[in-house]
Scaffold this active site. Structure first.
Site, PDB file in Angstrom:
ATOM      1  CG  ASP A  87      14.377 -44.929 -47.126  1.00 51.47           C
ATOM      2  OD1 ASP A  87      13.123 -44.457 -47.807  1.00 51.47           O
ATOM      3  OD2 ASP A  87      14.844 -43.864 -46.601  1.00 51.47           O
ATOM      4  N   GLY A 131      16.192 -53.734 -38.719  1.00 52.00           N
ATOM      5  CA  GLY A 131      15.933 -52.451 -38.766  1.00 52.00           C
ATOM      6  C   GLY A 131      14.544 -52.179 -38.175  1.00 52.00           C
ATOM      7  CB  ALA A 166       7.413 -42.157 -44.001  1.00 55.93           C
ATOM      8  CG  PHE A 223       8.781 -45.012 -40.965  1.00 56.19           C
ATOM      9  CD1 PHE A 223       7.629 -44.662 -39.986  1.00 56.19           C
ATOM     10  CD2 PHE A 223       9.714 -44.003 -41.193  1.00 56.19           C
ATOM     11  CE1 PHE A 223       7.404 -43.316 -39.438  1.00 56.19           C
ATOM     12  CE2 PHE A 223       9.702 -42.923 -40.617  1.00 56.19           C
ATOM     13  CZ  PHE A 223       8.534 -42.598 -39.925  1.00 56.19           C
ATOM     14  CB  VAL A 263      23.069 -56.541 -39.225  1.00 56.20           C
ATOM     15  CG1 VAL A 263      23.060 -57.262 -40.168  1.00 56.20           C
ATOM     16  CG2 VAL A 263      21.880 -56.637 -37.974  1.00 56.20           C
ATOM     17  CD  GLU A 266      11.224 -30.319 -44.015  1.00 58.10           C
ATOM     18  OE1 GLU A 266       9.888 -30.849 -44.169  1.00 58.10           O
ATOM     19  OE2 GLU A 266      11.905 -31.355 -43.370  1.00 58.10           O
TER      20      GLU A 266
HETATM   21  C1  FAD Z   1      16.003 -35.850 -41.898  1.00 59.32           C
HETATM   22  C2  FAD Z   1      14.735 -36.477 -42.872  1.00 59.32           C
HETATM   23  C3  FAD Z   1      13.464 -36.077 -42.883  1.00 59.32           C
HETATM   24  C4  FAD Z   1      12.650 -36.583 -43.883  1.00 59.32           C
HETATM   25  N1  FAD Z   1      11.413 -36.154 -43.825  1.00 59.32           N
HETATM   26  C5  FAD Z   1      10.288 -36.919 -44.380  1.00 59.32           C
HETATM   27  C6  FAD Z   1       9.111 -36.550 -44.677  1.00 59.32           C
HETATM   28  O1  FAD Z   1       8.678 -35.200 -44.263  1.00 59.32           O
HETATM   29  N2  FAD Z   1       7.984 -37.395 -45.158  1.00 59.32           N
HETATM   30  C7  FAD Z   1       8.414 -38.579 -45.450  1.00 59.32           C
HETATM   31  O2  FAD Z   1       7.662 -39.256 -46.075  1.00 59.32           O
HETATM   32  N3  FAD Z   1       9.537 -39.076 -45.442  1.00 59.32           N
HETATM   33  C8  FAD Z   1      10.646 -38.356 -45.085  1.00 59.32           C
HETATM   34  N4  FAD Z   1      11.838 -38.774 -44.676  1.00 59.32           N
HETATM   35  C9  FAD Z   1      12.253 -40.196 -45.235  1.00 59.32           C
HETATM   36  C10 FAD Z   1      11.719 -41.097 -44.348  1.00 59.32           C
HETATM   37  O3  FAD Z   1      11.973 -40.719 -43.154  1.00 59.32           O
HETATM   38  C11 FAD Z   1      12.141 -42.662 -44.891  1.00 59.32           C
HETATM   39  O4  FAD Z   1      11.791 -42.718 -45.996  1.00 59.32           O
HETATM   40  C12 FAD Z   1      12.084 -43.748 -43.755  1.00 59.32           C
HETATM   41  O5  FAD Z   1      12.586 -43.354 -42.672  1.00 59.32           O
HETATM   42  C13 FAD Z   1      12.539 -44.938 -44.366  1.00 59.32           C
HETATM   43  O6  FAD Z   1      11.989 -46.194 -43.497  1.00 59.32           O
HETATM   44  P1  FAD Z   1      13.069 -47.377 -43.438  1.00 59.32           P
HETATM   45  O7  FAD Z   1      12.318 -48.401 -42.341  1.00 59.32           O
HETATM   46  O8  FAD Z   1      13.266 -47.727 -44.824  1.00 59.32           O
HETATM   47  O9  FAD Z   1      14.570 -46.969 -42.967  1.00 59.32           O
HETATM   48  P2  FAD Z   1      14.701 -46.230 -41.606  1.00 59.32           P
HETATM   49  O10 FAD Z   1      13.783 -45.421 -40.904  1.00 59.32           O
HETATM   50  O11 FAD Z   1      16.028 -45.390 -41.893  1.00 59.32           O
HETATM   51  O12 FAD Z   1      15.248 -47.374 -40.407  1.00 59.32           O
HETATM   52  C14 FAD Z   1      16.413 -48.137 -40.726  1.00 59.32           C
HETATM   53  C15 FAD Z   1      16.662 -48.794 -39.242  1.00 59.32           C
HETATM   54  O13 FAD Z   1      17.763 -49.756 -39.507  1.00 59.32           O
HETATM   55  C16 FAD Z   1      18.507 -49.359 -38.305  1.00 59.32           C
HETATM   56  N5  FAD Z   1      19.774 -49.839 -38.895  1.00 59.32           N
HETATM   57  C17 FAD Z   1      20.521 -49.337 -39.916  1.00 59.32           C
HETATM   58  N6  FAD Z   1      21.878 -49.948 -39.742  1.00 59.32           N
HETATM   59  C18 FAD Z   1      21.859 -51.175 -38.998  1.00 59.32           C
HETATM   60  C19 FAD Z   1      22.656 -52.296 -38.604  1.00 59.32           C
HETATM   61  N7  FAD Z   1      23.685 -52.187 -39.270  1.00 59.32           N
HETATM   62  N8  FAD Z   1      22.379 -53.040 -37.897  1.00 59.32           N
HETATM   63  C20 FAD Z   1      21.130 -52.816 -37.275  1.00 59.32           C
HETATM   64  N9  FAD Z   1      20.094 -52.051 -37.314  1.00 59.32           N
HETATM   65  C21 FAD Z   1      20.568 -50.937 -38.422  1.00 59.32           C
HETATM   66  C22 FAD Z   1      18.419 -48.073 -37.984  1.00 59.32           C
HETATM   67  O14 FAD Z   1      18.954 -47.929 -36.722  1.00 59.32           O
HETATM   68  C23 FAD Z   1      17.092 -47.893 -38.236  1.00 59.32           C
HETATM   69  O15 FAD Z   1      16.170 -47.977 -37.074  1.00 59.32           O
HETATM   70  C24 FAD Z   1      12.877 -38.197 -44.063  1.00 59.32           C
HETATM   71  C25 FAD Z   1      14.209 -38.528 -43.854  1.00 59.32           C
HETATM   72  C26 FAD Z   1      15.251 -37.960 -43.240  1.00 59.32           C
HETATM   73  C27 FAD Z   1      16.426 -38.377 -42.988  1.00 59.32           C
END
Ligand code: FAD
Length: 460
Positions: A323, A35, A339, A38, A103, A194
């Site tokens: 997340d 992934g 995030a 963030f 994956v 939003e």
């Molecule tokens: C519409 C929306 C608005 C948001 N607004 C806010 C906000 O205003 N403030 C805030 O703090 N948070 C906000 N969030 C939440 C925040 O974006 C998430 O908490 C954050 O993105 C989580 O980061 P992460 O790295 O855990 O997962 P993600 O950012 O979801 O990254 C997961 C990564 O894993 C990859 N992936 C998934 N499955 C696979 C697979 N099978 N094989 C290979 N790669 C894979 C994806 O392509 C992605 O790049 C928002 C979320 C959304 C959806």
């Protein structure tokens, strides 16, 4: 002769039966990050100076700035303004290799990541694949009511919204036109608030004077939330302010109302059925399905239970962050899927791997809460920063500054600032493009969407 991998317990990868001379085997431990969101990017950056080689795998070639995704869905921003190639972000970090790949599983016995088209061995694994939309057991609703988790979904929403207005211009049946001009957003968290605010502005401001057979301001926008208030977890003063701002924009807010059913063209609530061509889902997410390989299947929200060091209890060389992790704060409360939690958790997971490699004990996660905010159209937002509770323009200005600051590149920051400045002056939305080829008579589905549905149906 094929190269064979043999696994001794422990972090080293051994090659046996090596074939003819080839590139020397890299003796550094291999850290695989799943992934590039963030959490994954923060983990990779935290390993910059560690004596390891890192492979980051993502199914997309870009990092997506999800907090601004609703602006793509509602045509304020274009896709490239909220996404950037992962490979470019990490190009200066020589110990990282970026792989594009999906994956499908984790082989815990063999210490291998399973891809759709291959396997990658690891010594340490950091899993950060995030969450996916959850329809609470009604997966068929996803075909009618897209969620907002990916760029594809954002573009689907954009297409549906602007296409509905286009179809309404040609519609002569008043009931059908009414349904085309009814937009239901399910879920009153930050994303739902939003989206609903932006839809209200599109109909009341952006599209003003552009149609001849109806007034776009007559569009009905409903925000339906099952819980008692919008923005659960925010102080009461801010949830009340958010509701008031939405209502001022013309959004009908229904709290304490659980959606009973969603079908093409209608949404059933406990007390009425609403004819609506556009239903958007912002009601819930669950941990990515990969978490099931790591013990998430029985946990709340499908998140993976982790130790305070973000390690798996049964596999100390595996970390889960962002997340997908069911991490807890200092008072034992579940940390939200935001995030900041992802960035701080990813960074700690990377640092802890570096500590293990050096023979040191991993450190526990101490989340530093920088606050929560949600925007309600141009000019208005609510923000909770420590003891401060802000609403209105000041909150919006802080929201805008913070989002600009956290965008991943200078180019994105400049592009977003320019778009916002232009939109501020003109109240216009630059990215109102309907893309994809419609093939149904109502025009709301594209051939691609129908093909996906067909494939899913056949697989089921
Ligand atoms: C519409 C929306 C608005 C948001 N607004 C806010 C906000 O205003 N403030 C805030 O703090 N948070 C906000 N969030 C939440 C925040 O974006 C998430 O908490 C954050 O993105 C989580 O980061 P992460 O790295 O855990 O997962 P993600 O950012 O979801 O990254 C997961 C990564 O894993 C990859 N992936 C998934 N499955 C696979 C697979 N099978 N094989 C290979 N790669 C894979 C994806 O392509 C992605 O790049 C928002 C979320 C959304 C959806």
């Amino acid at each position: 002769m094929a190269t064979m991998l043999s696994r001794e317990p422990g972090p080293q990868l051994h090659l046996v039966d090596a074939p003819e001379p080839q590139a020397p085997v890299d003796p550094r431990p291999h850290v695989v990050i799943l992934g590039g969101g963030f959490a994954g990017l923060s983990a990779a950056k935290a390993l910059r100076k560690a004596p390891v080689r890192v492979t980051l795998i993502d199914k997309r070639n870009f990092h997506l700035f999800q907090p601004l995704l609703y602006q793509v869905a509602t045509a304020s921003l274009s896709p490239a303004e909220v996404a950037y190639p992962i490979r470019a972000i990490l190009r200066r970090q020589r110990n990282v290799t970026v792989l594009l790949g999906e994956v499908t599983g984790i082989d815990l016995d063999r210490w291998e990541v399973v891809l759709k088209d291959g396997r990658v061995p690891y010594d340490y694994l950091i899993v950060t694949t995030g969450t996916q939309s959850s329809y609470f057991g009604h997966d068929d609703w996803s075909q009618v009511a897209p969620g907002l988790k990916s760029m594809e979904e954002a573009l689907t929403i954009r297409r549906k919204v602007f296409r509905a207005f286009e179809l309404a211009e040609r519609e002569t049946d008043p009931d059908r036109r009414r349904a085309l001009l009814t937009f239901v957003v399910v879920g009153g968290g930050a994303t739902g608030v939003e989206l609903a605010g932006a839809l209200a502005e599109i109909s009341r401001q952006t599209l003003r004077d552009e149609f001849r057979t109806f007034d776009p301001a007559d569009a009905r926008i409903l925000l339906v939330e099952g819980g008692p208030t919008l923005l659960r977890g925010y102080p009461e003063r801010l949830t009340t302010a958010a509701r008031r701002s939405l209502e001022k924009l013309g959004v009908e807010v229904r709290t304490g109302t659980r959606v009973q059913d969603i079908a093409p063209g209608r949404v059933r609530l406990p007390d009425e059925t609403i004819a609506a061509e556009t239903v958007l889902w912002a009601a819930g997410v669950t941990g990515h399905e990969l978490g099931n390989d790591l013990g998430a299947s029985h946990s709340r929200g499908g998140r993976v239970p982790v130790l305070d060091t973000l390690q798996l209890a049964a596999h100390r060389n595996i970390f889960v962050a962002g997340d997908l992790a069911a991490s807890v704060g200092k008072n034992g409360e579940d940390l939200p899927g935001v995030a900041q939690v992802a960035m701080q958790g990813g960074k700690l997971a990377g640092k802890n791997v570096a500590r293990l490699v050096k023979g040191k004990a991993p450190k526990p996660f101490h989340y530093f809460d920088k606050g929560n905010m949600a925007t309600i159209g141009w000019n208005r937002a609510v923000a909770q920063i420590g003891p401060l509770q802000l609403s209105g323009f000041v909150a919006w200005a802080i929201w805008a500054l913070i989002h600009i600051a956290y965008l991943i590149t200078y180019r994105s920051r400049a592009a977003v600032m320019l778009q916002w400045a232009w939109a501020w002056i003109t109240r216009n939305r630059a990215a109102r493009l309907i893309t994809g080829v419609p093939s149904t008579t109502d025009g709301t589905r594209t051939r691609e969407e129908l093909a996906d549905i067909d494939t899913e149906a056949r697989a089921a």
